[in-house]
Enzyme design. Structure first.
Site, mmCIF file in Angstrom:
data_model
loop_
_atom_site.group_PDB
_atom_site.id
_atom_site.type_symbol
_atom_site.label_atom_id
_atom_site.label_comp_id
_atom_site.label_asym_id
_atom_site.label_seq_id
_atom_site.Cartn_x
_atom_site.Cartn_y
_atom_site.Cartn_z
ATOM 1 N N GLU A 119 0.824 -1.210 0.000
ATOM 2 C CA GLU A 119 0.000 0.000 0.000
ATOM 3 C C GLU A 119 0.859 1.262 0.000
ATOM 4 O OE1 GLU A 119 -3.660 1.656 2.760
ATOM 5 O OE2 GLU A 119 -3.392 -0.496 2.440
ATOM 6 N N GLU A 123 -3.347 10.672 2.974
ATOM 7 C CA GLU A 123 -4.527 10.783 3.836
ATOM 8 C C GLU A 123 -4.600 12.180 4.448
ATOM 9 O OE1 GLU A 123 -6.757 7.919 5.060
ATOM 10 O OE2 GLU A 123 -5.279 6.383 5.486
ATOM 11 N N LYS A 201 -7.594 3.528 -5.208
ATOM 12 C CA LYS A 201 -8.817 3.780 -4.445
ATOM 13 C C LYS A 201 -8.824 5.232 -3.976
ATOM 14 C CE LYS A 201 -9.579 -0.859 -2.514
ATOM 15 N NZ LYS A 201 -9.845 -1.618 -1.263
ATOM 16 N N THR A 216 -9.431 5.663 17.749
ATOM 17 C CA THR A 216 -9.659 6.068 16.367
ATOM 18 C C THR A 216 -10.329 7.434 16.303
ATOM 19 O OG1 THR A 216 -9.887 3.761 15.665
ATOM 20 C CG2 THR A 216 -10.818 5.438 14.216
#
Length: 450
Positions: A119, A123, A201, A216
């Site tokens: 990957e 972000e 993606k 999170t």
């Protein structure tokens, strides 16, 4: 009100819950034989202001308009729209023209990802309009978290910028508006260097969903207020160039090495003449790096067996194999012996000064500052792989960098357990040699008398 991220030094990627916008693989070629991946094998340009493309599969409900292109919106709980390419590239160049989504707890992402969970990522956190995070993973390994980096990217929610990933067998280059912000070489990444066919993606999700793990939510900037939405990310256009050629790419074994990938009707690196970025001799310094603490799930890793989502933030790392307190010396001073009755016997000559172990540990923890980024060092006992062992003494210390950012969130002090003692403990360490010396002198005197 948009809030800046506290502790953006937590990099990216991973976890075990939540939304469908996360990374997964239908068939992992490291575990079983999988169908070939359809190859891009050429250069293409997609203008999403003209609508959708059959080359991309929508997940959720992305929309399109003539001004901004593809729109990915989080309007209610459970929304996590994205598009993913139907093709793969085997090394290549991708340019995303993106305007990121604002909003506390909202995460925008643009990712290259392979079937075996290699990957390469961009972000953006909606709670922070100043920075962007980059990261990479090899084979879905989330066992360590020293790969993430943060870069200056002011105004990423206010207008479109071009974000580039250039990926070859020797390096990965990340650029913002044509300016290189990070370079990763295959040599420095080792086994973690992404090197298998990748799909693309792009999408958005709510890291601040109240059903997510507390860690999170805090990493994402706080709990998402859906009533203040929708929160929308835009992808105006995408340019992709495959540096290999052919109809499809196949894993010839279960190693995941790029040399094991074969091309049907073409050649791996058969289009390398199209490489647009030459070798970069030196990379610019990044805004912040993540060396020591795990990071929360960021919407692109869903099914990685090696990761468990922490329930709180900041996380407390596991203790190292060496103690962070003063090492204990269990040997006798030079010349001293045990008698047959296990009594300590001093040497016949003058008394000997026992070796007393001491260690200086200094802790300077990072804390938010309204003046901007502050980076502090924490001296810590390294793990056994990085220490030079010696009897009864600590050999060296390791320095971890912790970065914090200006924020209007409630202030806190970053903390790491098993790293440095409190002030009182540090004073005890400094007093230990004197106390040991007095004890040994008294012991020697008593033995001499009796």
């Amino acid at each position: 009100m948009r809030l800046s991220l506290v502790g953006v030094a937590i990099g990216l990627l991973s976890s075990s819950a939540i939304v469908t916008a996360q990374t997964y693989t239908d068939c992992n070629p490291l575990q079983k034989t999988c169908p070939p991946d359809p190859a891009l094998g050429r250069s293409v340009t997609y203008d999403f202001t003209k609508g959708s493309s059959p080359d991309f599969k929508p997940v959720g409900s992305p929309t399109y308009d003539s001004n901004n292109g593809a729109a990915f919106s989080v309007a209610k709980q459970g929304d996590a729209p994205l598009i993913q390419s139907n093709w793969y590239m085997m090394f290549g160049h991708v340019e995303f023209v993106i305007k990121t989504a604002p909003g506390k707890g909202i995460v925008s992402s643009a990712v290259l990802q392979s079937d075996d969970l290699d990957e390469i990522d961009w972000e953006w956190l909606g709670a922070n309009n100043l920075y962007v995070q980059t990261n990479y993973f090899g084979k879905g390994d989330t066992g360590s978290y020293n790969r993430g980096a943060a870069h200056d990217n002011a105004g990423n929610q206010d207008g479109f910028h071009t974000y580039t990933i250039d990926w070859t067998s020797t390096q990965i280059v990340w650029q913002i508006d044509g300016k290189t912000v990070r370079v990763l070489t295959a040599e420095s990444a080792g086994d973690h260097f992404p090197q298998s066919p990748m799909m693309v993606k792009v999408g958005v999700w709510a890291g601040g969903d109240p059903n997510n793990a507390p860690g999170t939510i805090q990493w994402a900037g706080g709990e998402t207020d859906y009533s203040a939405g929708p929160y929308t990310m835009y992808l105006k256009s995408l340019v992709a160039t495959d540096y290999s050629t052919g109809k499809s790419y196949t894993y010839s074994d279960k190693s995941g090495s790029w040399r094991s990938i074969t091309s049907d009707g073409g050649q791996i690196n058969g289009n390398s003449d199209a490489e647009s970025i030459s070798t970069v001799e030196s990379a610019p310094p990044v805004t912040a790096t993540i060396d020591s603490a795990p990071i929360p799930f960021s919407g692109t890793h869903r099914e990685t067996s090696s990761f468990v989502t922490p329930s709180i933030w900041p996380w407390v790392p596991k203790p190292t194999t060496l103690s962070s307190s003063v090492a204990k010396d269990t040997t006798l001073p030079s010349g001293w012996t045990f008698s047959g009755s296990r009594q300590v016997q001093p040497p016949s000559a003058a008394s000997s000064t026992p070796p007393c172990t001491s260690s200086s540990l200094v802790s300077s923890l990072a804390s938010p500052s309204h003046s901007g980024l502050k980076t502090s060092s924490i001296s810590s006992v390294p793990n056994s792989s990085s220490a030079t062992k010696s009897t009864g003494h600590l050999a060296s210390t390791a320095t971890y960098q912790i970065s914090t950012y200006d924020s209007t969130l409630p202030s806190f002090s970053a903390s790491i357990a098993h790293v440095a003692p409190t002030v009182a403990a540090a004073n005890d360490l400094l007093e230990a040699p004197l106390g040991m010396g007095v004890f040994c002198a008294l012991l020697g005197g008593l033995i001499a008398i009796f």
